[in-house]
Enzyme design. Structure first.
Site, PDB file in Angstrom:
ATOM      1  NE  ARG A 139     -61.625   5.885  66.750  1.00  0.00           N
ATOM      2  CZ  ARG A 139     -60.489   6.542  66.672  1.00  0.00           C
ATOM      3  NH1 ARG A 139     -60.370   7.581  65.866  1.00  0.00           N
ATOM      4  NH2 ARG A 139     -59.426   6.162  67.376  1.00  0.00           N
ATOM      5  CG  ASP A 140     -57.584   5.337  64.387  1.00  0.00           C
ATOM      6  OD1 ASP A 140     -57.647   6.299  63.620  1.00  0.00           O
ATOM      7  OD2 ASP A 140     -56.684   5.210  65.231  1.00  0.00           O
TER       8      ASP A 140
ATOM      9  CG  HIS B 149     -53.779   4.202  69.285  1.00  0.00           C
ATOM     10  ND1 HIS B 149     -55.122   3.917  69.185  1.00  0.00           N
ATOM     11  CD2 HIS B 149     -53.477   4.906  68.169  1.00  0.00           C
ATOM     12  CE1 HIS B 149     -55.607   4.411  68.058  1.00  0.00           C
ATOM     13  NE2 HIS B 149     -54.623   5.024  67.424  1.00  0.00           N
TER      14      HIS B 149
ATOM     15  CB  CYS C 235     -56.015  10.910  62.595  1.00  0.00           C
ATOM     16  SG  CYS C 235     -56.927  12.246  63.387  1.00  0.00           S
TER      17      CYS C 235
ATOM     18  CG  ASN D 105     -54.933   2.327  63.814  1.00  0.00           C
ATOM     19  OD1 ASN D 105     -55.726   2.789  63.017  1.00  0.00           O
ATOM     20  ND2 ASN D 105     -54.819   2.783  65.042  1.00  0.00           N
TER      21      ASN D 105
HETATM   22  N1  COA Z   1     -71.391  14.342  68.466  1.00  0.00           N
HETATM   23  C1  COA Z   1     -72.229  14.824  67.533  1.00  0.00           C
HETATM   24  N2  COA Z   1     -72.365  16.131  67.264  1.00  0.00           N
HETATM   25  C2  COA Z   1     -71.613  16.988  68.000  1.00  0.00           C
HETATM   26  C3  COA Z   1     -70.743  16.553  68.980  1.00  0.00           C
HETATM   27  C4  COA Z   1     -70.631  15.172  69.211  1.00  0.00           C
HETATM   28  N3  COA Z   1     -69.786  14.679  70.116  1.00  0.00           N
HETATM   29  N4  COA Z   1     -70.152  17.621  69.532  1.00  0.00           N
HETATM   30  C5  COA Z   1     -70.643  18.705  68.910  1.00  0.00           C
HETATM   31  N5  COA Z   1     -71.531  18.331  67.974  1.00  0.00           N
HETATM   32  C6  COA Z   1     -72.296  19.178  67.061  1.00  0.00           C
HETATM   33  C7  COA Z   1     -72.913  20.347  67.752  1.00  0.00           C
HETATM   34  O1  COA Z   1     -74.158  19.989  68.304  1.00  0.00           O
HETATM   35  C8  COA Z   1     -73.040  21.329  66.612  1.00  0.00           C
HETATM   36  O2  COA Z   1     -74.140  20.954  65.814  1.00  0.00           O
HETATM   37  P1  COA Z   1     -75.054  22.080  65.108  1.00  0.00           P
HETATM   38  O3  COA Z   1     -74.125  22.866  64.239  1.00  0.00           O
HETATM   39  O4  COA Z   1     -76.043  21.237  64.337  1.00  0.00           O
HETATM   40  O5  COA Z   1     -75.639  22.850  66.235  1.00  0.00           O
HETATM   41  C9  COA Z   1     -71.773  21.072  65.808  1.00  0.00           C
HETATM   42  O6  COA Z   1     -71.393  19.726  66.128  1.00  0.00           O
HETATM   43  C10 COA Z   1     -70.648  22.008  66.130  1.00  0.00           C
HETATM   44  O7  COA Z   1     -70.478  22.068  67.509  1.00  0.00           O
HETATM   45  P2  COA Z   1     -69.327  22.908  68.204  1.00  0.00           P
HETATM   46  O8  COA Z   1     -69.438  22.706  69.665  1.00  0.00           O
HETATM   47  O9  COA Z   1     -69.371  24.319  67.668  1.00  0.00           O
HETATM   48  O10 COA Z   1     -68.062  22.159  67.774  1.00  0.00           O
HETATM   49  P3  COA Z   1     -66.965  22.443  66.646  1.00  0.00           P
HETATM   50  O11 COA Z   1     -67.556  22.810  65.339  1.00  0.00           O
HETATM   51  O12 COA Z   1     -65.971  23.331  67.234  1.00  0.00           O
HETATM   52  O13 COA Z   1     -66.392  20.968  66.494  1.00  0.00           O
HETATM   53  C11 COA Z   1     -66.090  18.798  67.468  1.00  0.00           C
HETATM   54  C12 COA Z   1     -65.843  20.281  67.589  1.00  0.00           C
HETATM   55  C13 COA Z   1     -65.229  18.091  68.523  1.00  0.00           C
HETATM   56  C14 COA Z   1     -67.544  18.521  67.678  1.00  0.00           C
HETATM   57  C15 COA Z   1     -65.720  18.305  66.058  1.00  0.00           C
HETATM   58  O14 COA Z   1     -64.502  18.858  65.664  1.00  0.00           O
HETATM   59  C16 COA Z   1     -65.600  16.810  65.995  1.00  0.00           C
HETATM   60  O15 COA Z   1     -66.567  16.072  66.167  1.00  0.00           O
HETATM   61  N6  COA Z   1     -64.414  16.299  65.702  1.00  0.00           N
HETATM   62  C17 COA Z   1     -64.193  14.877  65.551  1.00  0.00           C
HETATM   63  C18 COA Z   1     -62.845  14.545  66.024  1.00  0.00           C
HETATM   64  C19 COA Z   1     -62.486  13.132  65.676  1.00  0.00           C
HETATM   65  O16 COA Z   1     -63.285  12.245  65.527  1.00  0.00           O
HETATM   66  N7  COA Z   1     -61.175  12.918  65.551  1.00  0.00           N
HETATM   67  C20 COA Z   1     -60.655  11.650  65.215  1.00  0.00           C
HETATM   68  C21 COA Z   1     -60.343  10.828  66.404  1.00  0.00           C
HETATM   69  S1  COA Z   1     -59.052  11.363  67.452  1.00  0.00           S
HETATM   70 ZN    ZN Z   2     -55.144   6.361  65.878  1.00  0.00          ZN
END
Ligand code: COA
Ligand code: ZN
Length: 304
Positions: free
Chosen positions: A14-15, A207, A240, A249
């Site tokens: 994942r990471d 972590h 990240c 990591n």
């Molecule tokens: N899994 C899959 N899709 C997701 C989701 C999830 N957990 N959460 C939201 N979405 C989708 C929504 O359904 C929406 O889809 P659409 O545009 O097709 O309708 C879209 O993502 C945007 O949703 P929204 O609630 O407006 O979120 P956002 O654009 O503000 O994004 C996150 C927020 C959290 C969804 C996004 O930033 C994200 O997934 N980040 C990943 C963070 C990550 O992995 N970081 C590394 C590890 S720490």
């Molecule tokens: Zn990390």
């Protein structure tokens, strides 16, 4: 003397993979996870349920779970990282038995990573823990940027202590994440010693990222405080995409070798771990991080 156990969670699939230029296929992700499991690593973060637009490499994590549901993989504890309730629902539907929900020690990181405030992330996490209890799913709460945030600067340890105090009674584990690899061992020792004194070490983990070659020293500092759970990543893959400056990591190769030499039990077969590490490098095309491999291959494994 009784052998002490340390539980390693390999977060490479994942990471590690979320930050590689090359996106692996589901079958390649499964090959890597199986190789890590084959080496005896007890817990593996196999993917995340996040927006595929935000992290394209983690699209299809449901298929990864489907590929792991056969008998041969029944012993691996597979976890999924989630940023919100939608992620929880997807992880549950995919069959995850444990999820890692992210909390934040800074608002800057909460906004950049999950488009939430720190308080929103805490509220959602409590809701997720409620649902998970009913669904029979364990929840790890991982607190991001516990030492320093790339947006808001150094983190006040009191903020971290408050978050841990609020969650250690609810979550199954609370993991302190040095998301960008900014910590030094003295800070780690002070924070972890204080938290272990207050809450014991059973539920606490760390972590670390090896951005500045302090990953292993930080693991050692936390070990000295009594921490016995660590996240690390096969071949030191990692980073990240939402935290500028984060690199890989601390590598499972290095952590497992150090723990083995210090007499801790991890359940890991170092020979097989090297095969997984080679595979990680081969699949991603990245030069492996960590320093253990050449030494292990030359001396320790030959002597075995
Ligand atoms: N899994 C899959 N899709 C997701 C989701 C999830 N957990 N959460 C939201 N979405 C989708 C929504 O359904 C929406 O889809 P659409 O545009 O097709 O309708 C879209 O993502 C945007 O949703 P929204 O609630 O407006 O979120 P956002 O654009 O503000 O994004 C996150 C927020 C959290 C969804 C996004 O930033 C994200 O997934 N980040 C990943 C963070 C990550 O992995 N970081 C590394 C590890 S720490
Ligand atoms: Zn990390």
């Amino acid at each position: 003397m009784k052998t002490e156990t340390v539980i390693i969670t390999d977060v490479g699939p994942r990471d590690g993979l979320q930050n590689q230029p090359k996106i692996l296929t589901t079958e390649e992700r499964l090959m890597l996870i199986r190789a890590i499991a084959e080496a005896g690593v007890p817990q593996i973060e196999v993917g995340s349920f996040v927006s595929p637009r935000a992290v394209p490499a983690m699209a299809g994590t449901d298929q990864v779970f489907a590929g792991l549901s056969d008998q041969a993989n029944a012993d691996v504890l597979s976890l999924a990282l989630i940023p919100n309730m939608k992620g929880y629902q997807l992880a549950r539907d995919a069959g995850a038995k444990m999820v890692t929900m992210v909390l934040y020690a800074s608002d800057g990181m909460a906004q950049k990573n999950a488009a939430m405030s720190m308080a929103d992330a805490e509220a959602v996490t409590l809701d997720i823990i409620d649902c998970a209890r009913r669904d029979g799913i364990a929840v790890t709460a991982t607190v991001a940027v516990v030492f320093e945030c790339p947006f808001d600067g150094p983190t006040d340890p009191a903020v971290v202590e408050d978050i841990v105090a609020r969650f250690v009674g609810h979550a199954d584990q609370v993991v302190l994440a040095d998301t960008i690899g900014a910590a030094h061992p003295q800070q780690v020792r002070e924070l972890t010693a204080s938290l272990v004194k207050q809450h014991g070490s059973d539920k606490l983990g760390c972590h670390f990222h090896d951005t500045r070659a302090m990953g292993l020293a930080n693991v050692y500092a936390a070990l000295e405080s009594g921490i016995r759970r660590f996240d690390s990543s096969i071949a030191g893959l990692g980073g990240c995409p939402f935290a500028p400056g984060a690199s890989g990591n601390v590598s499972t190769d290095d952590v497992a070798m150090m723990l083995a030499q210090m007499g801790f039990e991890t359940g890991i077969d170092l020979n097989k771990l090297m095969l997984a590490s080679d595979l990680a490098a081969q699949l991603t095309g990245t030069a492996p991080g960590g320093r253990a491999k050449p030494w292990l291959q030359r001396y320790l494994l030959k002597a075995a």
